[in-house]
Design a protein around this motif. Structure first.
Motif, PDB file in Angstrom:
ATOM      1  N   ASN A   9       0.821  -1.209   0.000  1.00  0.00           N
ATOM      2  CA  ASN A   9       0.000   0.000   0.000  1.00  0.00           C
ATOM      3  C   ASN A   9       0.858   1.263   0.000  1.00  0.00           C
ATOM      4  O   ASN A   9       0.539   2.248  -0.668  1.00  0.00           O
ATOM      5  N   ALA A  10       1.965   1.213   0.764  1.00  0.00           N
ATOM      6  CA  ALA A  10       2.868   2.368   0.815  1.00  0.00           C
ATOM      7  C   ALA A  10       3.504   2.612  -0.541  1.00  0.00           C
ATOM      8  O   ALA A  10       3.597   3.758  -1.014  1.00  0.00           O
ATOM      9  N   VAL A  11       3.944   1.521  -1.197  1.00  0.00           N
ATOM     10  CA  VAL A  11       4.543   1.631  -2.534  1.00  0.00           C
ATOM     11  C   VAL A  11       3.519   2.201  -3.503  1.00  0.00           C
ATOM     12  O   VAL A  11       3.824   3.085  -4.318  1.00  0.00           O
ATOM     13  N   ASN A  12       2.281   1.694  -3.417  1.00  0.00           N
ATOM     14  CA  ASN A  12       1.226   2.165  -4.314  1.00  0.00           C
ATOM     15  C   ASN A  12       0.940   3.644  -4.096  1.00  0.00           C
ATOM     16  O   ASN A  12       0.731   4.398  -5.054  1.00  0.00           O
ATOM     17  N   ASP A  13       0.960   4.104  -2.837  1.00  0.00           N
ATOM     18  CA  ASP A  13       0.726   5.521  -2.544  1.00  0.00           C
ATOM     19  C   ASP A  13       1.803   6.391  -3.169  1.00  0.00           C
ATOM     20  O   ASP A  13       1.514   7.464  -3.719  1.00  0.00           O
ATOM     21  N   VAL A  14       3.056   5.949  -3.085  1.00  0.00           N
ATOM     22  CA  VAL A  14       4.165   6.703  -3.686  1.00  0.00           C
ATOM     23  C   VAL A  14       4.005   6.775  -5.199  1.00  0.00           C
ATOM     24  O   VAL A  14       4.159   7.838  -5.818  1.00  0.00           O
ATOM     25  N   VAL A  15       3.681   5.627  -5.797  1.00  0.00           N
ATOM     26  CA  VAL A  15       3.495   5.562  -7.253  1.00  0.00           C
ATOM     27  C   VAL A  15       2.372   6.500  -7.689  1.00  0.00           C
ATOM     28  O   VAL A  15       2.505   7.267  -8.646  1.00  0.00           O
TER      29      VAL A  15
ATOM     30  N   SER B 238      -6.954   1.381 -14.216  1.00  0.00           N
ATOM     31  CA  SER B 238      -5.740   0.561 -14.280  1.00  0.00           C
ATOM     32  C   SER B 238      -4.776   0.920 -13.153  1.00  0.00           C
ATOM     33  O   SER B 238      -4.239   0.045 -12.467  1.00  0.00           O
ATOM     34  N   TRP B 239      -4.561   2.238 -12.944  1.00  0.00           N
ATOM     35  CA  TRP B 239      -3.638   2.657 -11.885  1.00  0.00           C
ATOM     36  C   TRP B 239      -4.164   2.316 -10.498  1.00  0.00           C
ATOM     37  O   TRP B 239      -3.384   2.152  -9.551  1.00  0.00           O
ATOM     38  N   ALA B 240      -5.486   2.187 -10.384  1.00  0.00           N
ATOM     39  CA  ALA B 240      -6.079   1.842  -9.088  1.00  0.00           C
ATOM     40  C   ALA B 240      -6.125   0.337  -8.845  1.00  0.00           C
ATOM     41  O   ALA B 240      -6.489  -0.096  -7.755  1.00  0.00           O
ATOM     42  N   ALA B 241      -5.757  -0.445  -9.842  1.00  0.00           N
ATOM     43  CA  ALA B 241      -5.823  -1.908  -9.725  1.00  0.00           C
ATOM     44  C   ALA B 241      -4.765  -2.423  -8.745  1.00  0.00           C
ATOM     45  O   ALA B 241      -3.705  -1.795  -8.563  1.00  0.00           O
ATOM     46  N   PRO B 242      -5.005  -3.567  -8.104  1.00  0.00           N
ATOM     47  CA  PRO B 242      -4.047  -4.111  -7.125  1.00  0.00           C
ATOM     48  C   PRO B 242      -2.655  -4.375  -7.699  1.00  0.00           C
ATOM     49  O   PRO B 242      -1.677  -4.303  -6.965  1.00  0.00           O
ATOM     50  N   VAL B 243      -2.582  -4.670  -8.994  1.00  0.00           N
ATOM     51  CA  VAL B 243      -1.280  -5.040  -9.588  1.00  0.00           C
ATOM     52  C   VAL B 243      -0.477  -3.837 -10.061  1.00  0.00           C
ATOM     53  O   VAL B 243       0.659  -4.003 -10.522  1.00  0.00           O
ATOM     54  N   SER B 244      -1.030  -2.620  -9.967  1.00  0.00           N
ATOM     55  CA  SER B 244      -0.378  -1.470 -10.615  1.00  0.00           C
ATOM     56  C   SER B 244       1.006  -1.169 -10.036  1.00  0.00           C
ATOM     57  O   SER B 244       1.965  -0.952 -10.787  1.00  0.00           O
ATOM     58  N   ALA B 245       1.146  -1.144  -8.708  1.00  0.00           N
ATOM     59  CA  ALA B 245       2.414  -0.746  -8.083  1.00  0.00           C
ATOM     60  C   ALA B 245       3.550  -1.695  -8.455  1.00  0.00           C
ATOM     61  O   ALA B 245       4.674  -1.262  -8.758  1.00  0.00           O
TER      62      ALA B 245
ATOM     63  N   ALA C 100      -3.187  -2.293 -17.594  1.00  0.00           N
ATOM     64  CA  ALA C 100      -4.559  -2.671 -17.958  1.00  0.00           C
ATOM     65  C   ALA C 100      -4.618  -4.129 -18.395  1.00  0.00           C
ATOM     66  O   ALA C 100      -5.567  -4.855 -18.051  1.00  0.00           O
ATOM     67  N   ALA C 101      -3.603  -4.565 -19.137  1.00  0.00           N
ATOM     68  CA  ALA C 101      -3.555  -5.972 -19.545  1.00  0.00           C
ATOM     69  C   ALA C 101      -3.397  -6.878 -18.325  1.00  0.00           C
ATOM     70  O   ALA C 101      -4.059  -7.920 -18.220  1.00  0.00           O
ATOM     71  N   ALA C 102      -2.528  -6.464 -17.395  1.00  0.00           N
ATOM     72  CA  ALA C 102      -2.346  -7.244 -16.165  1.00  0.00           C
ATOM     73  C   ALA C 102      -3.643  -7.266 -15.355  1.00  0.00           C
ATOM     74  O   ALA C 102      -4.024  -8.314 -14.806  1.00  0.00           O
ATOM     75  N   SER C 103      -4.338  -6.139 -15.304  1.00  0.00           N
ATOM     76  CA  SER C 103      -5.598  -6.068 -14.567  1.00  0.00           C
ATOM     77  C   SER C 103      -6.654  -6.963 -15.201  1.00  0.00           C
ATOM     78  O   SER C 103      -7.466  -7.573 -14.493  1.00  0.00           O
ATOM     79  N   THR C 104      -6.647  -7.034 -16.520  1.00  0.00           N
ATOM     80  CA  THR C 104      -7.583  -7.917 -17.225  1.00  0.00           C
ATOM     81  C   THR C 104      -7.369  -9.369 -16.791  1.00  0.00           C
ATOM     82  O   THR C 104      -8.318 -10.077 -16.449  1.00  0.00           O
ATOM     83  N   GLY C 105      -6.099  -9.791 -16.812  1.00  0.00           N
ATOM     84  CA  GLY C 105      -5.780 -11.154 -16.380  1.00  0.00           C
ATOM     85  C   GLY C 105      -6.136 -11.386 -14.926  1.00  0.00           C
ATOM     86  O   GLY C 105      -6.636 -12.458 -14.565  1.00  0.00           O
ATOM     87  N   TYR C 106      -5.911 -10.370 -14.105  1.00  0.00           N
ATOM     88  CA  TYR C 106      -6.193 -10.477 -12.664  1.00  0.00           C
ATOM     89  C   TYR C 106      -7.687 -10.682 -12.417  1.00  0.00           C
ATOM     90  O   TYR C 106      -8.091 -11.540 -11.628  1.00  0.00           O
ATOM     91  N   ILE C 107      -8.527  -9.908 -13.110  1.00  0.00           N
ATOM     92  CA  ILE C 107      -9.975  -9.980 -12.906  1.00  0.00           C
ATOM     93  C   ILE C 107     -10.545 -11.297 -13.428  1.00  0.00           C
ATOM     94  O   ILE C 107     -11.307 -11.980 -12.749  1.00  0.00           O
ATOM     95  N   VAL C 108     -10.149 -11.673 -14.659  1.00  0.00           N
ATOM     96  CA  VAL C 108     -10.725 -12.861 -15.294  1.00  0.00           C
ATOM     97  C   VAL C 108     -10.353 -14.131 -14.525  1.00  0.00           C
ATOM     98  O   VAL C 108     -11.157 -15.062 -14.413  1.00  0.00           O
ATOM     99  N   THR C 109      -9.111 -14.177 -14.002  1.00  0.00           N
ATOM    100  CA  THR C 109      -8.665 -15.386 -13.297  1.00  0.00           C
ATOM    101  C   THR C 109      -8.997 -15.365 -11.808  1.00  0.00           C
ATOM    102  O   THR C 109      -8.571 -16.253 -11.063  1.00  0.00           O
ATOM    103  N   GLY C 110      -9.712 -14.358 -11.361  1.00  0.00           N
ATOM    104  CA  GLY C 110     -10.104 -14.300  -9.964  1.00  0.00           C
ATOM    105  C   GLY C 110      -8.977 -13.956  -9.018  1.00  0.00           C
ATOM    106  O   GLY C 110      -8.967 -14.380  -7.857  1.00  0.00           O
ATOM    107  N   GLY C 111      -7.995 -13.180  -9.503  1.00  0.00           N
ATOM    108  CA  GLY C 111      -6.926 -12.702  -8.625  1.00  0.00           C
ATOM    109  C   GLY C 111      -5.633 -13.472  -8.695  1.00  0.00           C
ATOM    110  O   GLY C 111      -4.849 -13.464  -7.736  1.00  0.00           O
ATOM    111  N   ASN C 112      -5.348 -14.120  -9.837  1.00  0.00           N
ATOM    112  CA  ASN C 112      -4.080 -14.834 -10.015  1.00  0.00           C
ATOM    113  C   ASN C 112      -2.978 -13.827 -10.351  1.00  0.00           C
ATOM    114  O   ASN C 112      -2.876 -13.342 -11.476  1.00  0.00           O
ATOM    115  N   TRP C 113      -2.133 -13.518  -9.356  1.00  0.00           N
ATOM    116  CA  TRP C 113      -1.082 -12.508  -9.529  1.00  0.00           C
ATOM    117  C   TRP C 113      -0.078 -12.900 -10.598  1.00  0.00           C
ATOM    118  O   TRP C 113       0.296 -12.064 -11.436  1.00  0.00           O
ATOM    119  N   TRP C 114       0.379 -14.126 -10.578  1.00  0.00           N
ATOM    120  CA  TRP C 114       1.432 -14.528 -11.520  1.00  0.00           C
ATOM    121  C   TRP C 114       0.939 -14.463 -12.960  1.00  0.00           C
ATOM    122  O   TRP C 114       1.661 -13.999 -13.838  1.00  0.00           O
TER     123      TRP C 114
END
Length: 426
Positions: free
Chosen positions: A2-8, A92-99, A133-147
């Motif tokens: 969260n701290a990293v994301n706030d800085v970004v 996209s910038w607000a997505a969990p994977v953005s930072a 945005a592409a990473a967020s697409t994968g994250y949403i469709v797979t139900g939160g698969n980070w890798w």
């Protein structure tokens, strides 16, 4: 995290006009350009971007209401609203994977650069949102698969860098942008479809003999063929289609004429600052690798191409055409709106590949936009999910999408890959 994301988010919130001078000054120093020259180049680029954004703001502020008026005039009723690239970028910038994606994207670019699998050093940090945005697409469709999400973002970035390398000679030849490539995600995606479609359009008997460029128009029509006058005429036509009164038509025409006149000058200012850093980067990397023939491109925003008269003319002509296509296209549910002013970005490679032939560029662009509307319609459920909690949905909209992200073939392919991986319906 969260701290990293706030800085970004704080850094990104400063905007491109602040980020670019800082980034480019640092890049100049890394490539052994003296501090004074690095700072001057960075500041000049930032000032150029302020000028470009001011002019594009005039374009957006005039086209937005005109598009709404045309929709009202034609009685269009489509349930998926194109909310435009700004809302897609914000989501996209607000997505969990953005930072985590920003340092990963930088690392991937540097690895590719030093392994000579790309010639592009992508310093356009803001437009990393396309990769996210592409990473967020994968994250949403797979139900939160980070890798898997990270893999999607990397695949998208690699595709953009390779397309940027491929198109850089064309960009230099047509737009005069020496040492620059354009890894902007939407521009790359529309070019990927648009260039082959343009080749086919250029082979149509009769059409292949028509050469209507900004230069030929000016040559045949004198002052009425100048970019400024082209903008005034196209703006007046768009306003008339929107049902504006005489005063509104004249105002719209003058404003779009100003856009056609001012934008090329803003791009020239930006290039003044960019060229010294581009040359320093090329010289440094060539010496470091002992390869005097190696070419290095600075990856920049496709906004640099929007100042070309053929690009702007094509983009403006496609505004009413896009609305017409949306109305008559079977299976389309997207109402184009937010991204109409961004069409000059989408057709950058199409116009360059058609060598500024406005007729062929408009026909090619219309075909590509038809495909984009289908993809944006198919993308709407995931796009809507991505926007929840970030964007206030327009009244009457059951879903939202965008031409920039949802109608982008690279992101659409990421969507299909994600659905395949997740076992979801295609």
């Amino acid at each position: 995290m969260n701290a990293v994301n706030d800085v970004v988010q704080y850094i990104l919130g400063l905007g491109a006009s602040v980020m670019l001078p800082i980034m480019l000054t640092i890049v100049g120093l890394i490539f052994r350009l003296p501090f004074g020259k690095s700072l001057k180049s960075g500041l000049t680029v930032g000032i150029g971007f302020i000028g470009i954004n001011l002019v594009i703001g005039v374009l957006s502020n005039n086209l937005g209401p005109a598009a709404q008026a045309m929709v009202k005039n034609f009685g269009v009723s489509l349930t998926v609203i194109d909310t435009g690239w700004p809302s897609a970028a914000a989501a996209s910038w607000a997505a969990p994977v953005s930072a985590i994606m920003i340092p990963i994207c930088v690392a991937v670019n540097l690895i590719m650069l030093f392994t000579k699998t790309t010639k592009t050093l992508d310093i356009d940090l803001w437009n990393y949102w396309h990769f996210i945005a592409a990473a967020s697409t994968g994250y949403i469709v797979t139900g939160g698969n980070w890798w898997f999400a990270i893999l999607c973002g990397i695949l998208y970035e690699i595709a953009c860098l390779l397309i940027a390398d491929w198109t850089a000679p064309m960009v230099e030849d047509f737009y005069g942008l020496e040492g620059v490539s354009l890894p902007t995600g939407s521009t790359n995606a529309f070019g990927l479809i648009g260039i082959p479609v343009g080749i086919l359009v250029g082979k149509i008997p009769g059409l292949n003999k028509i050469d209507v460029s900004a230069d030929t128009i000016q040559e045949k029509f004198g002052i009425f063929g100048e970019p400024m006058m082209m903008g005034i005429i196209i703006g007046a036509v768009i306003a008339a289609l929107g049902g504006y009164d005489v005063g509104g038509i004249i105002t719209m025409g003058i404003n779009l004429g100003a856009v056609m006149f001012l934008l090329p000058r803003m791009v020239k200012i930006l290039m003044e600052g960019l060229i010294p850093i581009s040359e320093a980067a090329r010289d440094f990397l060539q010496k470091r690798n002992g390869d005097s023939d190696r070419t290095i491109y600075l990856g920049m925003d496709a906004a640099l191409t929007t100042g070309h008269p053929a690009n702007l003319a094509t983009g403006l002509l496609l505004v009413p055409i896009t609305l017409l296509i949306a109305i008559i296209l079977p299976g389309n549910r997207v109402l184009p709106f937010g991204d109409l002013a961004t069409i000059p970005f989408y057709v950058s490679f199409i116009v360059a590949h058609r060598k500024g032939n406005i007729v062929q560029s408009v026909i090619t662009g219309a075909i590509v936009i038809a495909f984009a509307l289908w993809m944006a319609t198919n993308f709407a459920p995931v796009h809507t999910e991505m926007m929840r909690g970030v964007y206030e949905f327009p009244a009457g909209a059951s879903q939202v999408s965008s031409l920039d992200m949802g109608g982008n073939v690279l992101n659409w392919l990421i969507l299909k890959l994600s659905q395949l991986f997740a076992g979801a319906p295609l």
